[in-house]
Structures are given as C-alpha cells and as structure tokens.
Design a protein around this motif. Structure first.
Motif, PDB file in Angstrom:
ATOM      1  N   ASN A   1       0.831  -1.194   0.000  1.00  0.00           N
ATOM      2  CA  ASN A   1       0.000   0.000   0.000  1.00  0.00           C
ATOM      3  C   ASN A   1       0.868   1.247   0.000  1.00  0.00           C
ATOM      4  N   SER A   2       0.252   2.380  -0.281  1.00  0.00           N
ATOM      5  CA  SER A   2       0.958   3.672  -0.285  1.00  0.00           C
ATOM      6  C   SER A   2       0.477   4.560   0.851  1.00  0.00           C
ATOM      7  N   THR A   3      -0.175   3.961   1.849  1.00  0.00           N
ATOM      8  CA  THR A   3      -0.707   4.744   2.967  1.00  0.00           C
ATOM      9  C   THR A   3       0.127   4.622   4.233  1.00  0.00           C
ATOM     10  N   ALA A   4       0.870   3.522   4.371  1.00  0.00           N
ATOM     11  CA  ALA A   4       1.685   3.338   5.577  1.00  0.00           C
ATOM     12  C   ALA A   4       2.782   4.395   5.661  1.00  0.00           C
ATOM     13  N   CYS A   5       3.351   4.773   4.513  1.00  0.00           N
ATOM     14  CA  CYS A   5       4.332   5.865   4.470  1.00  0.00           C
ATOM     15  C   CYS A   5       3.583   7.185   4.300  1.00  0.00           C
TER      16      CYS A   5
END
Length: 546
Positions: free
Chosen positions: A268-272
C-alpha cells in the motif's frame, strides 16, 4: 510465452511463476506499477495516420528528449512481421516512425507509456521491410542503440494485447545518453546483508543509478539483503525516499544466486506518509533474503529502504488460518459485508475450478452454519481482485473440499451455488486472489450468503449477475442490452478472459430501453463479461462469442 518470459523469469523462476499467471497474463509477475485503472475505450474504428510502415511519421534525432513526440496506438492494427522478442503470430497494435541517424553511430530511444497504455515495446529496422536491428519489451528508460551513420531507420512502437492494451505514449530519438557506472550492489552478490531482529528496523541508504539487469528480472536493479535469526513478519518500505518511487519490485528472494521468489501478502501507499510504498511478508523463516530496488522511470536515484521485523502473526489478518474463520450470516437476499485479505499467507494450495490453478498465496477463511440444503455465496471485488472461492465441510483439522467458484478475469463477481448441505452443520469458505499480484487499487471485496440459488449480488445501490438482459447470447458479434429506459447515459464494457477491457460503448440516451452493441469483427470467439453501468446500477452478464 517465448523470449518475453525469459526476460523476466530467469533460471528456475520461469516454471513456478509463469504457470501461476497462465489464466490472466502479465508481462512481468515481479513488477508493480500502481496507476489509475484503464478506462478508455479501445474499440478500433479509426486507425492512426502512421498505422502502416509505408506511412511512418518522420522523427529527427535531437540533442535531448525535452520535447518528445506524442503518439497513440489504441486503435492501431498490425503491419509487420514477427519480431524476435515477442510471441510468434501475435496481433501487435503497432504504429511506425522513421528517422535518419545523421552523423551518429549510437542513438538514444526513449519510449514512455501514458497512463492508459498497459503494454509497450519497440523494434528498430534498417528499412520499411528491412532487417530487425534492435527489439525491447517494456523499456523504462532511454536506451542507447548502435546504428550506422547517415542511415534511414524505421521504428515500430507497439502493444501486445495478450499483455495489455495500447494507448498514449511519447517517443524520442536523441543523441546518446551518458552511461552511468553501475553501483557496487548492481548484482545480488554485491549486497551486504544486515541482521534484523524482531522489534527492530534496519535502514538501507543507496542509489540505483546506472543499475543493470544482471539477474534477468526485466529491469535494472540495485540489491539489498537482510538476515533473520528467527522467523518473523517483515515489512519492507520506501518511506523517506525523495522524491517518492512510484515503481517497485514486489518479489523477495531467499538466496543469491536467485532461487524461488516470495510475494508480499499486500502492499500500500498509505503506511508511508510521503507517498512511498510499503510491502508486508508473513512468516519468513530463518535465513538471508535479497531484495531488488528497481531502477526505472521516476524510480532511479537515491533511495531509503526500511526493513522491519515483528513476531509471526503481527501483520496477518485475523482469519489468515481456518481456526480464525470469520462467521458469515445468511439472509434471504444479498446483504454484503466488506473484507480484505491484506498480508495473508497461504494455508492450502490453489485449486483448479475450471480455469487453471492460480496462486493462493493470500487466502483467508470464513465459516457459516447451513440454514438450507442449497445456499449461494456471492463474492464481489470492489477493485481489481480476481476472487476465487473454495468451500469445505468438516473441521479445521480435517477439511474436505466440496465446491469452488472462479470466474474468468479480475474485477468480476463470483457466485458459488452449492447444494446437498446439512442444515445446522458448519462449513468453511476459503477466499483468495487467483493472481500472484495484489489488488492495490482497491484490495477490498464483499461477501454475502443467501439461502437458495436465485440472488442478486449488490454493491452500493446494486450490482447483479443479470443473465436475461443481453441477447442474442451466444452471438457472432452484435448483441443488444436491455436497460432502464429512464436513464440518460449508459456505459457498456466488454471484458475478456484475462480481465482486460476490449470494447467500450458510451450511449448517451437509451430511451428505447435497448442498446445496440455493434461488435461484429471486433471480438474473437470466446467467453466475455459484459459490464453495464446505468449510473445507479451496475450489472455483469456472461457473453459467448461464437
């Protein structure tokens, strides 16, 4: 699959990885290029002006690529012989360019795909019907190509529909780009393993500029490695890389030279917080692991790579194993619940439910108590997940497979109608994505459990498996779709067995209640899904082209 597969599946990887992709083809099972899903129509009606070699568009060798030429091959047709780096007999969607090399003995060719172009490649010839000079599939950066000075060349830009649709792109021929020396960790043997203990994070600072494709993954890469002294859940992320890398590899190797290949349970691209990507791997055993940092378009330069170890089970969803199965409640209508299989790991091997054996590397579990002898389970992806379902009787320690369901193509609904159930008994349902890839655009899906066999599967207002609104079926091409006569606009998409949209029709006014779809000659014989979007209602119907 020929040469193209060898470009991405080196050594022992060819059999184990490509076979799992056989139902839904992919250029590379290793790469992730998250971008907006393709929504543009590819109904071929108007071929581009440079559709044929004889009408090649003139290019000039420039000093740089600051002003590339725009092109589009979405409606192109094939005009050319087989090339050496692609499938023999492929119906390539090609457009043509020509240029004179002037005084150069090397030119740089830069082909950059647009957001709607899912597969891209080019071939260079020394004449319109000349000899093949150079051929490359899915280039991600400028490539220096040797040429003879003052010679005319023809450049064929194409897409192979087996692997993805054509679309917009830019092309540029320029003087050679500077060759950057490869980094010291250009090969996996150059990686320096760092020990990572449970509860800790190891950070790698590197630069993949100049990296080459030494291991045959299909794209240049620098390598990092870490060692586990005990089993752990691992998270690998690019947090801190600036600018953020949009393209990345989704495979981790348990040895160098490369053997096998481990895929993340999810990414995913939300953890960062900075837009970079993060991947999770569940239950890695003791050993040393190697990860390639892709050197691709917008993903080349300094990078930060973080590897975090946590106790086994930390990252997994609660129903990763049968013992944690989530109970489903049955209704007399489809009352869907939303789930995700993020960071799940395989419990049992994948099954062949009529369309080949996929990859159950992310299976999760559900249970229900039978309230009728015949019951139906609806599986509805919210995004691109390719749902596969398998039903079991017995107990978690002693399961017997009794039924399964798996439709062709990603993003479609699945319906598992099963009979002969014993009222009051508990049954177990396994759900997974047929593909090795993870449905990054929207990994969620909905499940509903209904008594009997005649149900509508609903998402939001409505999504139905509608078998009566399309006729004739089977057909040789043209067909009609019944729609609500009150709607002002209808979108019709025809999706093939690989999940690829092959035909799009937008009808602005359907007052008659019937939309005529003229697809004769545009669809090959086979099984398709027709998706009709009437604004408030979305329906999927199977279509057979004879």
């Amino acid at each position: 699959m020929k040469t193209r597969i060898l470009l991405v599946c080196a050594l022992l990887l060819t059999t184990c990885l490509v076979s799992a992709q056989s139902k839904r083809a992919s250029r590379s099972p290793f790469l992730a290029f998250p971008r907006a899903a393709h929504e543009a129509g590819i109904e071929r009606g108007t071929a581009p002006p440079n559709d044929n070699c004889a009408d090649a568009q003139l290019l000039t060798v420039t000093s740089d690529c600051s002003a590339p030429i725009a092109g589009n091959n979405a409606e192109a047709t094939t005009d050319g012989v087989d090339n050496l780096c692609d499938d023999p007999g492929a119906d390539l969607l090609d457009v043509w360019y020509t240029f004179n090399s002037s005084t150069e003995d090397t030119v740089a060719i830069t082909l950059a795909n647009g957001p709607d172009m899912e597969d891209w490649a080019f071939v260079l010839y020394d004449g319109c019907a000349g000899t093949e000079v150079y051929c490359v599939i899915v280039p991600f950066s400028a490539l220096n190509v040797p040429v003879s000075p003052d010679t005319d060349y023809w450049l064929r830009v194409y897409s192979n529909p087996t692997y993805g649709v054509g679309g917009s792109f830019t092309i540029c021929v320029s003087t050679p780009v500077a060759v950057i020396p490869p980094p010291t960790n250009d090969e996996c043997s150059g990686a320096v393993p760092q020990a990572v203990a449970i509860g800790n994070t190891v950070t790698f600072q590197g630069d993949n500029s100049g990296a080459t494709d030494t291991e045959g993954l299909g794209q240049g890469s620098a390598w990092e490695a870490f060692t586990l002294s005990e089993s752990a859940d691992i998270t690998i992320d690019y947090c801190g890389t600036a600018p953020a890398f949009p393209n990345f590899f989704v495979v981790l190797f348990p040895g160098c030279p490369l053997v096998g290949g481990i895929y993340p349970g999810s990414y995913n691209s939300t953890a960062c917080t900075d837009g970079n990507w993060s991947m999770c791997f569940t239950g890695l055993s003791v050993g040393t692991y190697y990860y390639p940092v892709m050197a691709g378009v917008l993903s080349t330069g300094p990078y930060t790579l973080n590897v975090t170890a946590e106790p086994v089970g930390t990252n997994s969803v609660s129903n990763d194993e049968c013992a944690g199965a989530v109970p489903l409640t049955s209704y007399t209508w489809c009352n869907p619940q939303t789930f995700t299989n993020g960071c799940a790991s395989q419990s049992l091997p994948a099954v062949d439910c009529g369309f080949g054996v996929g990859a159950a590397n992310d299976d999760v579990w559900y249970s229900f108590t039978a309230t009728a002898p015949e019951m139906t389970i609806g599986g509805i992806p919210n995004g691109t997940m390719d749902i596969a379902m398998e039903l079991f009787s017995g107990t978690c320690g002693s399961l017997t497979s009794i039924d399964c369901a798996d439709v062709l193509g990603s993003g479609g609904t699945d319906t598992l109608v099963t009979s002969g159930l014993t009222v009051g008994n508990t049954y177990y349902l396994r759900v997974y994505d047929f593909r090795l890839q993870y449905a990054f655009l929207d990994p969620t899906y909905q499940l509903c459990l209904v008594e009997g066999s005649n149900i509508n599967l609903s998402v939001g207002e409505a999504i139905a498996e509608n078998v009566s609104a399309l006729f004739p079926n089977p057909t040789t091409g043209d067909f009609r779709v019944q729609v609500d006569p009150r709607v002002t606009q209808v979108n019709i998409r025809v999706i093939d067995a690989t999940g690829r949209t092959v035909f799009v029709l937008n009808e602005r006014n359907a007052l008659s209640g019937t939309v005529h779809v003229h697809a004769a000659g545009k669809l090959a014989p086979g099984l398709y899904t027709v998706r009709v979007n009437e604004g408030r209602t979305l329906s999927d119907t199977r279509l057979i082209i004879e």
